[in-house]
Design an enzyme around this catalytic site. Structure first.
Site, PDB file in Angstrom:
ATOM      1  N   HIS A  21     -14.123  21.310  -9.362  1.00 47.02           N
ATOM      2  CA  HIS A  21     -12.967  21.065  -8.500  1.00 47.02           C
ATOM      3  C   HIS A  21     -11.755  21.833  -9.015  1.00 47.02           C
ATOM      4  O   HIS A  21     -11.387  21.708 -10.191  1.00 47.02           O
ATOM      5  CB  HIS A  21     -12.636  19.572  -8.465  1.00 47.02           C
ATOM      6  CG  HIS A  21     -13.628  18.754  -7.691  1.00 47.02           C
ATOM      7  ND1 HIS A  21     -13.447  18.437  -6.367  1.00 47.02           N
ATOM      8  CD2 HIS A  21     -14.809  18.204  -8.059  1.00 47.02           C
ATOM      9  CE1 HIS A  21     -14.479  17.704  -5.949  1.00 47.02           C
ATOM     10  NE2 HIS A  21     -15.320  17.552  -6.959  1.00 47.02           N
ATOM     11  N   GLY A 175     -14.424  12.456  -1.661  1.00 45.53           N
ATOM     12  CA  GLY A 175     -13.783  11.168  -1.437  1.00 45.53           C
ATOM     13  C   GLY A 175     -14.786  10.030  -1.485  1.00 45.53           C
ATOM     14  O   GLY A 175     -15.948  10.220  -1.858  1.00 45.53           O
ATOM     15  N   GLU A 205     -23.337   9.587  -6.163  1.00 43.14           N
ATOM     16  CA  GLU A 205     -22.488   9.488  -7.362  1.00 43.14           C
ATOM     17  C   GLU A 205     -22.045   8.041  -7.511  1.00 43.14           C
ATOM     18  O   GLU A 205     -22.458   7.337  -8.428  1.00 43.14           O
ATOM     19  CB  GLU A 205     -21.283  10.418  -7.255  1.00 43.14           C
ATOM     20  CG  GLU A 205     -20.346  10.321  -8.461  1.00 43.14           C
ATOM     21  CD  GLU A 205     -19.031  11.076  -8.272  1.00 43.14           C
ATOM     22  OE1 GLU A 205     -18.350  11.295  -9.293  1.00 43.14           O
ATOM     23  OE2 GLU A 205     -18.688  11.415  -7.127  1.00 43.14           O
TER      24      GLU A 205
END
Length: 352
Positions: A21, A175, A205
């Protein structure tokens, strides 16, 4: 004679990074300087060493919620095109210095609210291109994230298609997994389908098998961001796999595994107890990734070192995982073949 598998030799090995990221990999000194430039006064430390330590400690809480709170600071200082361009350029340089030869780095442009969303995308692409030119050893593509909990999926999907000849390589959903299914905006998925655009989806996750099933069936994900909860259907005793795990194995769906991040967010107690070794042995398309280099205090090299030590990997394992990342990269056939040759030559030299 093969070179010993050490941090030094792994740093020299050609590596491919699929899950990183942009807003999770800033240099601490850059955070300080960008904050100073815009008058942002909420940082928890005033020197680079202390700030870097704060990010790692906050992310080490064992809570995904606390982990994600750290991004308030990095996103806050990335609210001008110049700042975004600088962060993207430094990202490319830092990855190249770590021996990464191909990276696909993701960012949610909708979080960069102080500029038009197109300006955010263009700043990201400009920064990656500048850093790659400067380094001379790396190619960096951009993945654009839509936030699951927001309603800008169609807009982000459109940007993926619009900028794919300029360096955007695919679409991602990021998100909260729970409560925000991967098919919540089918029009965005249909847009990507019509354009033949690549996609990866955060799944497996914070949530389990049903989230993975939703990513595959609802969003038609080619890769799974994290995806480690597929291990819920991979019994440790070697008994038959569950149906979703069998599909992921049979189709060789790329798993963008980030073990240190998973430990930090409380998914697993340690690298040694992480299922990355079991999934790799079972033949899943495991790749190793950083997720957020600032928050986790990691590099691609350090992740390979940690996993190799905990799970007994040698050069064959490292090379196999890297070749799987090449196979999963969002590249055309010619570029993939060239990357695979480069990777194989690099590992041949190290393996002797």
């Amino acid at each position: 004679m093969p070179a010993p598998l050490t941090p030094e030799t792994l740093a020299r090995a050609p590596k491919v990074l699929l899950h990183d990221h942009l807003d999770g990999g800033l240099r601490p000194q850059t955070v300080l300087e960008l904050a100073d430039a815009i008058g942002y006064t909420d940082l928890p430390a005033s020197d680079a060493e202390s700030l870097g330590a704060w990010f790692r400690q906050a992310a080490d809480s064992g809570s995904l919620v606390r982990y994600l709170e750290t991004f308030a600071h990095t996103v806050a200082v990335m609210q001008t095109p110049d700042a975004v361009q600088r962060v993207a350029r430094e990202c490319a340089l830092d990855l190249a210095a770590d021996g990464v030869v191909h990276a696909e780095v993701r960012m949610a442009p909708e979080l960069l609210t102080a500029m038009p969303i197109e300006a955010a995308v263009e700043a990201i692409l400009d920064g990656f291109a500048a850093g790659a030119r400067e380094a001379g050893t790396i190619r960096v593509g951009a993945l654009l994230c839509a936030m699951r909990q927001a309603d800008r999926w169609d807009e982000v999907a459109g940007l993926v298609v619009r900028y794919r000849d300029a360096g955007v390589v695919g679409f991602d959903l990021a998100g909260p997994e729970i409560g925000f299914p991967a098919d919540r905006h089918p029009s965005a998925i249909a847009l990507l389908d019509r354009a033949g655009a690549h996609r990866t989806v955060h799944a497996g996750e914070a949530d389990g098998i049903e989230s993975i099933r939703g990513a595959l069936e609802g969003a038609r994900a080619e890769r799974l961001g994290h995806g480690v909860r597929i291990a819920d259907e991979v019994p440790e005793d070697g008994s038959p796999l569950g149906p979703v795990a069998q599909r992921v194995l049979d189709e060789q769906v790329t798993l963008e595994v980030a073990p240190s991040s998973n430990v930090q967010t409380g998914a697993y107690p340690s690298i040694a107890r992480h299922p990355v070794g079991r999934l790799h042995r079972a033949g899943f398309a495991v790749t190793l990734n950083t997720d957020n280099r600032l928050m986790s205090g990691v590099s691609v090299t350090s992740e390979f070192v940690a996993v190799s030590e905990a799970h007994g990997w040698g050069w064959d394992d490292v090379a196999t995982v890297t070749e799987r990342a090449v196979a999963g990269a969002f590249l055309g056939d010619a570029d993939r073949a060239a990357l695979l040759q480069r990777v194989r030559e690099g590992y041949a030299a190290l393996r002797g």
